[in-house]
Design a protein around this motif. Structure first.
Motif, PDB file in Angstrom:
ATOM      1  N   LEU A 146      16.152 -30.995  43.306  1.00  0.00           N
ATOM      2  CA  LEU A 146      16.691 -30.482  42.051  1.00  0.00           C
ATOM      3  C   LEU A 146      16.077 -29.128  41.696  1.00  0.00           C
ATOM      4  O   LEU A 146      16.777 -28.231  41.216  1.00  0.00           O
ATOM      5  CB  LEU A 146      16.461 -31.480  40.922  1.00  0.00           C
ATOM      6  N   ALA A 147      14.780 -28.970  41.930  1.00  0.00           N
ATOM      7  CA  ALA A 147      14.130 -27.687  41.657  1.00  0.00           C
ATOM      8  C   ALA A 147      14.708 -26.607  42.571  1.00  0.00           C
ATOM      9  O   ALA A 147      14.969 -25.475  42.128  1.00  0.00           O
ATOM     10  CB  ALA A 147      12.620 -27.804  41.845  1.00  0.00           C
ATOM     11  N   GLY A 148      14.956 -26.925  43.822  1.00  0.00           N
ATOM     12  CA  GLY A 148      15.550 -25.961  44.753  1.00  0.00           C
ATOM     13  C   GLY A 148      16.959 -25.568  44.322  1.00  0.00           C
ATOM     14  O   GLY A 148      17.327 -24.389  44.350  1.00  0.00           O
ATOM     15  N   ALA A 149      17.757 -26.538  43.888  1.00  0.00           N
ATOM     16  CA  ALA A 149      19.114 -26.242  43.422  1.00  0.00           C
ATOM     17  C   ALA A 149      19.072 -25.383  42.160  1.00  0.00           C
ATOM     18  O   ALA A 149      19.862 -24.441  42.014  1.00  0.00           O
ATOM     19  CB  ALA A 149      19.872 -27.540  43.153  1.00  0.00           C
ATOM     20  N   ALA A 150      18.146 -25.665  41.249  1.00  0.00           N
ATOM     21  CA  ALA A 150      18.033 -24.875  40.019  1.00  0.00           C
ATOM     22  C   ALA A 150      17.646 -23.431  40.332  1.00  0.00           C
ATOM     23  O   ALA A 150      18.213 -22.493  39.760  1.00  0.00           O
ATOM     24  CB  ALA A 150      17.014 -25.509  39.082  1.00  0.00           C
ATOM     25  N   VAL A 151      16.705 -23.237  41.253  1.00  0.00           N
ATOM     26  CA  VAL A 151      16.311 -21.878  41.643  1.00  0.00           C
ATOM     27  C   VAL A 151      17.494 -21.158  42.273  1.00  0.00           C
ATOM     28  O   VAL A 151      17.765 -19.990  41.965  1.00  0.00           O
ATOM     29  CB  VAL A 151      15.106 -21.913  42.607  1.00  0.00           C
ATOM     30  N   PHE A 152      18.231 -21.836  43.139  1.00  0.00           N
ATOM     31  CA  PHE A 152      19.405 -21.239  43.778  1.00  0.00           C
ATOM     32  C   PHE A 152      20.440 -20.795  42.746  1.00  0.00           C
ATOM     33  O   PHE A 152      20.977 -19.700  42.817  1.00  0.00           O
ATOM     34  CB  PHE A 152      20.029 -22.236  44.771  1.00  0.00           C
ATOM     35  N   LEU A 153      20.724 -21.664  41.770  1.00  0.00           N
ATOM     36  CA  LEU A 153      21.719 -21.329  40.742  1.00  0.00           C
ATOM     37  C   LEU A 153      21.256 -20.178  39.856  1.00  0.00           C
ATOM     38  O   LEU A 153      22.069 -19.382  39.396  1.00  0.00           O
ATOM     39  CB  LEU A 153      22.035 -22.553  39.891  1.00  0.00           C
ATOM     40  N   MET A 154      19.958 -20.062  39.624  1.00  0.00           N
ATOM     41  CA  MET A 154      19.453 -18.980  38.769  1.00  0.00           C
ATOM     42  C   MET A 154      19.495 -17.627  39.464  1.00  0.00           C
ATOM     43  O   MET A 154      19.707 -16.609  38.814  1.00  0.00           O
ATOM     44  CB  MET A 154      18.025 -19.293  38.307  1.00  0.00           C
TER      45      MET A 154
END
Length: 176
Positions: free
Chosen positions: A19-27
């Motif tokens: 989830l942290a990786g997906a959030a960084v990607f989206l940001m």
């Protein structure tokens, strides 16, 4: 160290990392909230069409304000006749298309383009009567004008005033 790779805690840690990786990607990924309708220039298509047909071609003298030309093509109709299609996204973001051909019989061509063979009325546009056709299940409105050498069709999900705006901008182009 083993307790973070097994069981519930291992699952929870792996899920948080994902989830942290997906959030960084989206940001960090650039995003656009603006509508993008591809613009397709049609002047070359109209010029090519005018070289292939024995009559003076019709086309809009300008694009209606706020409209985006988004498709154009030349196709073979019935009996080998050439058909020109110019498509638009209207200012209200509905679909409108201008179609012309010398396909015969003209009534059958118009019925095929309108998905309807019966008129529901007429509309005066620029001092000229256009036949109105409407197909309710497809929300398709159509304006048809029969000329001696060509049939003009303006059709789409756009409302009558928008279709009339496009029809009113049509003019014959000089002979190629």
């Amino acid at each position: 160290m083993r307790r973070f790779t097994e069981g519930f805690y291992g699952y929870a840690v792996a899920l948080l990392v994902c989830l942290a990786g997906a959030a960084v990607f989206l940001m960090i990924t650039p995003q656009s909230r603006e509508e993008h309708i591809p613009r397709r220039e049609y002047s070359i298509t109209v010029a090519n069409f005018s070289h292939d047909v024995p009559y003076r071609v019709w086309a809009p003298r300008q694009d209606p304000a706020g409209w985006v030309p988004n498709s154009n093509r030349i196709a073979k109709g019935e009996n080998g006749a050439q058909v020109l299609y110019l498509g638009y996204a209207t200012a209200k973001r509905q679909h409108a298309m201008f179609i012309q051909s010398d396909e015969r019989p003209a009534a059958a061509f118009a019925a095929r383009m309108a998905n309807r063979d019966k008129a529901v009325g007429t509309q005066q546009i620029g001092g000229v009567a256009w036949e109105q056709r409407y197909r309710e299940d497809k929300n398709q409105r159509t304006l048809v004008r029969f000329l001696p050498d060509v049939t003009l069709v303006v059709t789409g999900t756009a409302d009558w005033p928008e279709l009339a705006e496009l029809a009113g901008l049509l003019q014959q182009r000089p002979q190629a």
